[in-house]
Design an enzyme around this catalytic site. Structure first.
Site, short mmCIF file in Angstrom:
data_model
loop_
_atom_site.label_atom_id
_atom_site.label_comp_id
_atom_site.label_asym_id
_atom_site.label_seq_id
_atom_site.Cartn_x
_atom_site.Cartn_y
_atom_site.Cartn_z
N HIS A 1 7.08 -22.32 10.85
CA HIS A 1 7.80 -23.52 10.78
C HIS A 1 9.02 -23.41 11.51
O HIS A 1 9.52 -24.28 12.00
CB HIS A 1 8.35 -23.70 9.11
N GLY B 1 -9.30 -33.15 8.93
CA GLY B 1 -8.35 -33.07 9.94
C GLY B 1 -9.17 -32.75 11.46
O GLY B 1 -8.52 -33.67 12.16
N SER C 1 4.96 -28.35 6.47
CA SER C 1 4.94 -29.04 7.76
C SER C 1 5.23 -30.35 7.76
O SER C 1 5.99 -30.79 8.47
CB SER C 1 3.70 -28.34 8.59
N ASP D 1 -3.50 -26.33 11.37
CA ASP D 1 -3.16 -25.36 10.72
C ASP D 1 -4.03 -25.14 9.55
O ASP D 1 -3.83 -25.42 8.17
CB ASP D 1 -1.61 -25.41 10.23
N HIS E 1 -3.69 -30.51 9.24
CA HIS E 1 -4.22 -29.97 7.86
C HIS E 1 -2.71 -29.72 7.02
O HIS E 1 -2.14 -28.53 7.36
CB HIS E 1 -4.62 -28.59 7.99
N GLU F 1 -4.85 -34.54 4.95
CA GLU F 1 -5.08 -33.47 4.08
C GLU F 1 -6.58 -33.96 3.34
O GLU F 1 -6.69 -35.08 2.82
CB GLU F 1 -3.88 -33.59 3.23
N1 SAM Z 1 0.55 -27.08 7.23
C1 SAM Z 1 0.68 -26.72 5.88
C2 SAM Z 1 2.31 -26.26 6.19
O1 SAM Z 1 2.66 -25.70 7.09
O2 SAM Z 1 2.97 -26.65 5.20
C3 SAM Z 1 -0.12 -25.84 5.33
C4 SAM Z 1 -1.46 -25.98 5.45
S1 SAM Z 1 -2.45 -24.96 4.52
C5 SAM Z 1 -2.47 -23.68 5.39
C6 SAM Z 1 -4.19 -25.74 4.98
C7 SAM Z 1 -4.51 -27.14 4.20
O3 SAM Z 1 -5.54 -27.69 4.86
C8 SAM Z 1 -4.72 -27.21 2.53
O4 SAM Z 1 -3.71 -27.74 2.03
C9 SAM Z 1 -6.13 -27.43 2.54
O5 SAM Z 1 -6.46 -28.02 1.24
C10 SAM Z 1 -6.12 -28.23 3.92
N2 SAM Z 1 -7.68 -28.48 4.33
C11 SAM Z 1 -8.88 -27.65 4.08
N3 SAM Z 1 -9.67 -28.18 4.78
C12 SAM Z 1 -9.29 -29.33 5.63
C13 SAM Z 1 -9.94 -30.16 6.57
N4 SAM Z 1 -11.30 -29.93 6.81
N5 SAM Z 1 -9.26 -31.31 6.98
C14 SAM Z 1 -7.88 -31.54 6.44
N6 SAM Z 1 -7.29 -30.66 5.57
C15 SAM Z 1 -7.95 -29.40 5.01
#
Ligand code: SAM
Length: 285
Positions: A18, A148, A104, A168, A41, A122
């Site tokens: 971040h 994503g 994020s 991410d 993500h 998401e």
């Molecule tokens: N970017 C966020 C932050 O910095 O606050 C944290 C994201 S976390 C590492 C990854 C997220 O991706 C999770 O909430 C998960 O549910 C989601 N996720 C998993 N596979 C995904 C996909 N194919 N497309 C979108 N989101 C996905």
């Protein structure tokens, strides 16, 4: 999909991610013309560090709570401002009255100007719904319950013609790095002018070497790799650090991170203080 970010919110890697994200947004804000952000993500956007799931791992204790009690790190003014925004009772230099950690999409939303826009995706249904609720006050943001990787195909190039793509993923599956390398190649072919920030965990080196090799061979012109390592890499069953691939980073961003990362290591009092910053292609590469 088992990954839930609440268990990890505010940990060392999250903070580093971040901080870098904030610096990239500050760079985009230097010009008046609108920019767009695609967060592929996104998570739920907002994390209560008193939640029992966050308390169970207590990862934030070594991350954001350490940073809060350390002397202010130069270059992080915008990041501290966003934290203050979500924790109005909190004062710098203490961890008291600090409870809410922005993810994020919320961090981006706070740093958008009226002319800018965020698209956040998401895939977890409940998390997408929670994110939608968090984003309601921010008119220039859209939330999509959507894959994503597929969103990269759907939304790029961004009509604003400049902006940031944050990727991410949770790295739950062994093929995530391969999928990512392919997705980055395709995204870049659609939008070579974009600034891309791709976060990855540092656990098993061979997977990272293969990922870097694939990107170096991709033909993408300018790729900076920046890693922040906080455990010696003697074990591969834990997060030893995190890395970023930055495509089209701002000018001299490598130098900026070379100065900043050691200061962050000091503030976080990390057990190990590794910094790897090198070009996979372009600039010094
Ligand atoms: N970017 C966020 C932050 O910095 O606050 C944290 C994201 S976390 C590492 C990854 C997220 O991706 C999770 O909430 C998960 O549910 C989601 N996720 C998993 N596979 C995904 C996909 N194919 N497309 C979108 N989101 C996905």
């Amino acid at each position: 999909m088992n990954y839930r970010h609440i268990y990890h919110a505010g940990n060392i890697s999250d903070v580093v991610k971040h901080v870098v994200l904030t610096l990239l947004l500050e760079h985009l804000r230097l010009k008046e013309t609108p920019f767009g952000v695609l967060d592929t993500h996104a998570g739920t956007g907002f994390y209560d560090l008193q939640d029992e799931r966050a308390q169970k791992t207590s990862e934030a204790q070594d991350g954001i709570y350490k940073l809060l009690t350390a002397p202010p790190v130069p270059d992080l003014a915008a990041y501290y401002d966003v934290l203050k925004n979500f924790n109005p009772g909190w004062s710098a230099g203490t961890a008291e009255a600090f409870q809410f950690y922005p993810g994020s999409p919320l961090l981006v939303a706070r740093l958008l100007r009226s002319q800018d826009r965020l698209i956040a995706c998401e895939l977890h249904r409940d998390d997408a719904e929670a994110l939608r609720r968090q984003m309601r006050p921010f008119a220039q943001t859209q939330v999509h319950h959507r894959d994503g990787y597929e969103a990269l195909r759907g939304f790029l190039p961004l009509p604003e013609k400049r902006g940031l793509v944050l990727i991410d993923p949770p790295y739950e599956t062994p093929d995530e790095f391969d999928r990512l390398a392919q997705a980055i190649r395709e995204a870049y072919a659609r939008w070579p002018q974009g600034l891309y920030a791709i976060w990855y965990p540092v656990k098993e080196r061979p997977a990272i070497w293969r990922f870097h090799e694939a990107l170096a061979a991709s033909g993408i012109a300018k790729q900076l790799c920046a890693e922040f390592i906080y455990h010696e890499e003697t074990r591969h069953d834990r997060l030893n650090g995190c890395g970023f691939i930055l495509i089209n980073p701002p000018w001299q961003f490598d130098e900026r991170l070379r100065k900043l990362f050691p200061l962050l290591h000091d503030a976080l009092q990390t057990e190990h203080r590794g910094v790897n910053i090198n070009w996979l292609s372009g600039e010094a590469g």
